[in-house]
Enzyme design. Structure first.
Site, PDB file in Angstrom:
ATOM      1  N   ASP A   1       0.903  -1.346   0.059  1.00 54.45           N
ATOM      2  CA  ASP A   1       0.039   0.037  -0.090  1.00 54.45           C
ATOM      3  C   ASP A   1       0.995   1.170   0.000  1.00 54.45           C
ATOM      4  O   ASP A   1       0.384   2.354  -0.768  1.00 54.45           O
ATOM      5  CB  ASP A   1      -0.929  -0.103   1.214  1.00 54.45           C
ATOM      6  CG  ASP A   1      -2.128  -1.160   0.783  1.00 54.45           C
ATOM      7  OD1 ASP A   1      -2.211  -1.461  -0.026  1.00 54.45           O
ATOM      8  OD2 ASP A   1      -2.930  -1.037   1.813  1.00 54.45           O
ATOM      9  N   ASP A  44     -23.908   9.417  -6.481  1.00 56.79           N
ATOM     10  CA  ASP A  44     -24.800   8.773  -6.749  1.00 56.79           C
ATOM     11  C   ASP A  44     -25.037   7.931  -5.303  1.00 56.79           C
ATOM     12  O   ASP A  44     -25.067   6.674  -5.589  1.00 56.79           O
ATOM     13  CB  ASP A  44     -24.683   7.856  -7.905  1.00 56.79           C
ATOM     14  CG  ASP A  44     -26.056   6.972  -8.301  1.00 56.79           C
ATOM     15  OD1 ASP A  44     -27.069   7.488  -7.964  1.00 56.79           O
ATOM     16  OD2 ASP A  44     -25.853   6.237  -8.840  1.00 56.79           O
TER      17      ASP A  44
END
Length: 413
Positions: free
Chosen positions: A94, A258
């Protein structure tokens, strides 16, 4: 600000740790770089290697968010430098994906390895089409741009989302999607659905995400109806934490645009995760009013008034949608069900219509929060960080005391 109520969100009350939260507060504090919060959890006996459903530890989150001090602290407290998440990634994987060179050096000095290697640096990870049996896929639903299938990839059930050929055949549109998917791949948070990659050598544009078999919040509400206040607030916290992560993304905020119950999924631990960033955009530049973005996008029933009116808008459009979802969790479904979604959006935009709060005995702080979040002035709406603070206080109060006159989830008939 003139025209805005005095928000209760300005009240900062430190939240007591709730045992049922498991590792989530430690993860939350680690990802935010909150050293005091991390120390408090560790001093209470929380294991530094506790992980979420995806086996992501506090060290994973601190590494991908660039929190150097937290990385050092966790390692000193015994965090496993090579803990592997559900997708085979270590904290070093990461750190490399996000270009945090200082953290890479810290992890490597402690014996950190990166089993995914160059995959960490790939803009949008491509998966060989032969690794996924699309012929044996099971149709499980339809998304905003195509079908969603259940498939197996490397021994794990995952969701394969297809993009309709009319979209995928347009190279400019396809490149835009791939850019957004590349962004999604870099996101790491317990309340965000994990993007896995795009299938290559395919006539269609297909991308894979983790599969959450418990379905969406829409499914939960359809089956159970109204949720008890404790569950509703816990779910709201999950959504708010995921959205806060998106809104605080660096260097640019990510606006979902959304946010609906269908785009919130439940994992096996019972926590919720936000998904489907097909309509999200990176907020590139802010002018005097808000981010210049395309109007009219999203689902009408959850659409902020300024979006419906095709005005310039910003992150607070997600806060408006969040308020409607929170209201539904207490009510058991959307208000104005008999009206078409576009009619509902039109009334909210031009008549300042809002769902009623009079038919249900909500905790008073929930009423206050809802009114703030769906305020007609976008600049008066709280941030998700402020919403989290309010919800944590509400959650504590619900767990430790009951309101006078009976339970807070009674319906007035």
């Amino acid at each position: 600000m003139e025209g805005c109520p005095s928000p209760s969100s300005s009240k900062r009350i430190h939240r007591q740790t709730i045992d049922s939260e498991g590792p989530y507060r430690l993860l939350h504090c680690s990802g935010k770089g909150d050293k005091t919060g991390v120390m408090q959890e560790l001093e209470k006996g929380v294991e530094p290697n506790l992980a979420d459903y995806d086996k992501r530890t506090a060290l994973h989150l601190a590494s991908c968010e660039g929190c150097n001090e937290i990385v050092v602290l966790l390692l000193e407290k015994g965090a496993d430098v090579n803990s592997v998440d559900r997708w085979g990634r270590t904290p070093l994987s990461d750190a490399r994906s996000f270009g945090h060179e200082d953290i890479c050096k810290i992890l490597e000095s402690r014996g950190g390895i990166d089993p995914v290697g160059l995959d960490s640096l790939t803009p949008c990870y491509e998966i060989d089409y032969g690794e996924v049996d699309m012929d044996g896929a099971t149709l499980i639903g339809e998304g905003a741009y195509g079908e969603v299938y259940l498939v197996r990839w490397r021994g794990t059930e995952v969701a394969a989302k297809t993009i309709r050929s009319s979209i995928a055949s347009n190279q400019k549109v396809k490149n835009t999607f791939l850019k957004e998917l590349g962004l999604w791949q870099r996101l790491r948070h317990p309340n965000i659905v994990q993007f896995l990659g795009v299938l290559k050598h395919s006539d269609r544009l297909i991308f894979l995400t983790e599969y959450l078999r418990n379905g969406s919040l829409y499914d939960i509400l359809k089956k159970k109806g109204r949720l008890d206040p404790q569950t509703a607030v816990a779910y709201a916290l999950d959504i708010a934490r995921g959205m806060n992560y998106l809104h605080q993304h660096k260097p640019n905020a990510i606006i979902h645009r959304d946010l609906t119950p269908r785009n919130v999924l439940q994992d096996e631990s019972g926590h919720l995760k936000v998904t489907d960033f097909g309509l999200s955009k990176i907020a590139q530049e802010k002018d005097a009013y808000g981010y210049k973005m395309t109007g009219g996008t999203g689902s009408y029933r959850y659409m902020a008034p300024e979006v419906y009116r095709r005005e310039s808008y910003g992150k607070s459009v997600d806060v408006f949608s969040f308020a409607l979802i929170l209201h539904e969790m207490f009510q058991g479904g959307p208000s104005n069900r008999a009206e078409l979604p576009e009619q509902v959006a039109d009334k909210r935009a031009y008549e300042d219509s809002r769902p009623s709060l009079s038919s249900f005995v909500y905790p008073e702080p929930i009423k206050t929060l809802l009114r703030e979040c769906w305020h007609k002035n976008p600049e008066c709406r709280p941030t998700f960080e402020e919403i989290i603070s309010q919800l944590e206080t509400i959650e504590d109060n619900l767990r430790h005391k009951r309101p006078a006159g009976g339970c807070c989830d009674c319906i007035i008939l």
